[in-house]
Enzyme design. Sequence first.
Site, PDB file in Angstrom:
ATOM      1  N   PHE A  65     -28.409  33.565   8.815  1.00  0.00           N
ATOM      2  CA  PHE A  65     -28.028  33.507  10.226  1.00  0.00           C
ATOM      3  C   PHE A  65     -27.736  34.930  10.697  1.00  0.00           C
ATOM      4  O   PHE A  65     -26.982  35.660  10.046  1.00  0.00           O
ATOM      5  CB  PHE A  65     -26.814  32.613  10.415  1.00  0.00           C
ATOM      6  CG  PHE A  65     -26.520  32.313  11.856  1.00  0.00           C
ATOM      7  CD1 PHE A  65     -27.371  31.511  12.587  1.00  0.00           C
ATOM      8  CD2 PHE A  65     -25.409  32.858  12.477  1.00  0.00           C
ATOM      9  CE1 PHE A  65     -27.122  31.245  13.923  1.00  0.00           C
ATOM     10  CE2 PHE A  65     -25.146  32.594  13.816  1.00  0.00           C
ATOM     11  CZ  PHE A  65     -25.999  31.782  14.541  1.00  0.00           C
ATOM     12  N   ARG A  82     -35.699  21.632  15.012  1.00  0.00           N
ATOM     13  CA  ARG A  82     -34.701  21.214  14.019  1.00  0.00           C
ATOM     14  C   ARG A  82     -34.157  19.833  14.371  1.00  0.00           C
ATOM     15  O   ARG A  82     -33.816  19.561  15.528  1.00  0.00           O
ATOM     16  CB  ARG A  82     -33.533  22.197  13.980  1.00  0.00           C
ATOM     17  CG  ARG A  82     -33.859  23.603  13.578  1.00  0.00           C
ATOM     18  CD  ARG A  82     -32.590  24.390  13.243  1.00  0.00           C
ATOM     19  NE  ARG A  82     -31.538  24.222  14.238  1.00  0.00           N
ATOM     20  CZ  ARG A  82     -30.298  24.693  14.107  1.00  0.00           C
ATOM     21  NH1 ARG A  82     -29.959  25.336  13.020  1.00  0.00           N
ATOM     22  NH2 ARG A  82     -29.401  24.526  15.067  1.00  0.00           N
ATOM     23  N   ASP A  91     -21.359  31.167   2.970  1.00  0.00           N
ATOM     24  CA  ASP A  91     -21.187  30.595   4.306  1.00  0.00           C
ATOM     25  C   ASP A  91     -21.580  29.127   4.222  1.00  0.00           C
ATOM     26  O   ASP A  91     -22.729  28.790   3.910  1.00  0.00           O
ATOM     27  CB  ASP A  91     -22.077  31.348   5.307  1.00  0.00           C
ATOM     28  CG  ASP A  91     -21.900  30.858   6.739  1.00  0.00           C
ATOM     29  OD1 ASP A  91     -21.398  29.734   6.939  1.00  0.00           O
ATOM     30  OD2 ASP A  91     -22.284  31.605   7.665  1.00  0.00           O
ATOM     31  N   TYR A 107     -17.337  22.796  13.749  1.00  0.00           N
ATOM     32  CA  TYR A 107     -17.885  22.134  14.934  1.00  0.00           C
ATOM     33  C   TYR A 107     -19.260  21.512  14.702  1.00  0.00           C
ATOM     34  O   TYR A 107     -19.822  20.907  15.608  1.00  0.00           O
ATOM     35  CB  TYR A 107     -17.941  23.093  16.130  1.00  0.00           C
ATOM     36  CG  TYR A 107     -18.659  24.397  15.903  1.00  0.00           C
ATOM     37  CD1 TYR A 107     -20.049  24.472  15.931  1.00  0.00           C
ATOM     38  CD2 TYR A 107     -17.944  25.566  15.693  1.00  0.00           C
ATOM     39  CE1 TYR A 107     -20.704  25.663  15.734  1.00  0.00           C
ATOM     40  CE2 TYR A 107     -18.589  26.777  15.496  1.00  0.00           C
ATOM     41  CZ  TYR A 107     -19.963  26.823  15.520  1.00  0.00           C
ATOM     42  OH  TYR A 107     -20.619  28.018  15.325  1.00  0.00           O
ATOM     43  N   LYS A 108     -19.812  21.631  13.505  1.00  0.00           N
ATOM     44  CA  LYS A 108     -21.098  21.004  13.214  1.00  0.00           C
ATOM     45  C   LYS A 108     -20.846  19.636  12.571  1.00  0.00           C
ATOM     46  O   LYS A 108     -20.435  18.706  13.246  1.00  0.00           O
ATOM     47  CB  LYS A 108     -21.934  21.919  12.325  1.00  0.00           C
ATOM     48  CG  LYS A 108     -22.247  23.281  12.944  1.00  0.00           C
ATOM     49  CD  LYS A 108     -23.120  24.120  12.038  1.00  0.00           C
ATOM     50  CE  LYS A 108     -23.254  25.551  12.529  1.00  0.00           C
ATOM     51  NZ  LYS A 108     -23.965  25.682  13.807  1.00  0.00           N
TER      52      LYS A 108
END
Length: 416
Positions: free
Chosen positions: A131, A377, A203, A228-229
């Site tokens: 990322f 995705r 991560d 938050y995912k």
Amino acid sequence: MISRQDCLALDAQDGLAALRERFDLPDGVIYLDGNSLGARPRAALARAQQLLAQEWGTDLIRSWNKAGWFELPLRLGDKLAPLIGAGAGEVVVTDSTSVNLFKMLAAALHRQAMRSDSTARRTIVTERANFPTDIYMAQGLAEWLDRGYRLRLVDAPEELEAAIGADTAVVMLTHVNYRSGHMHDMKAVTAHAHANGALTVWDLAHSAGAVPVDLRAAEADYAVGCTYKYLNGGPGAPAFAWVAPRHQADFRQPLSGWWGHAEPFTMQPEFRPADGIRRAQCGTQPILSLALVECGLDIFAETDMQSVRRKSLALTDLFIALLEQRCAHHPLTLATPREHARRGSQVSVAHPDGYPVMQALIARGVIGDYREPQIMRFGFTPLYTRFADVWDAVDILADILDGGKYDRGAQRDAVT
């Protein structure tokens, strides 16, 4: 041939089906973007109202003690810990993933700087496909320290082993890649890093709540992740940080704020770090956001990560099979590994017109997202995604592709 009736039968046998009722999902929407932002837990609205009306509105500053606001980051950390193979007192929910990554990377480099061979260890190894913010943070820290640190970017997972050597200080990786969904073997990579004298920073943004993680068993060093995912903590919810127990006593990070002080309310001018993971905190915490994280974590207490993983693999296997059954004649390329051991909880598919196709899907109520280059995705959250949702999503995708029902000139949105 797989039919919709087959998928309904799978839903009828699903041991996690009841957990869908813990979420407030809009009618007419198939939500396959939990890998970007999780759905809202049904309990979150009442919790927010309680916090605003009573804890803040009536009790005011007394809530730091009365409502347990001050201890909330550590209490949430203990709730999250079992999901990532950590113990009590090892995790704190605080700040953002980027800020926590900066802290953990700085701590790892500081620890390595104490070694007798520290001058030879000036390389941070990561993936070019990591990322971007993770790479930016490493670049920024390396430049700020100005001690000859450099990044080594590998172009494929199979290149990692050769890239880690005697000059490596830290291996910084995302456990499940945000774009492809490829999952690293954390234990094997960590063992190889340690054998070469390197430390690891993991991560877990696309792992926590999606796949079983066992940081202790992997003998990892440091880890960060977001809530938050797949943890469904709300947009921009605070992230988390983990430090292996063996490193906590001498853990040092440069963002030394008063919440990380051993006695914050003595207001001393000299910083003295608190014991344990508390020292990973910086300044005053965002209580409104923190409080809602608990609503998502509480749902996981009703299941276990092995059950979540079984359903995740079943959902992604079904999606891949249906794509091949219904859309094989279209230029779709699977970007996610088929092997279970190397797959997270998403399926990424490349298409020459990936962005406009995704916009057409969203317009039809199937919400996934798009990432360059050409990647659509689809994230599968086992807590609320149904097998029939998978069938319906592919059915709509097939209709869009078969009929060319998308705008090839669609302009990119600023977000997603």
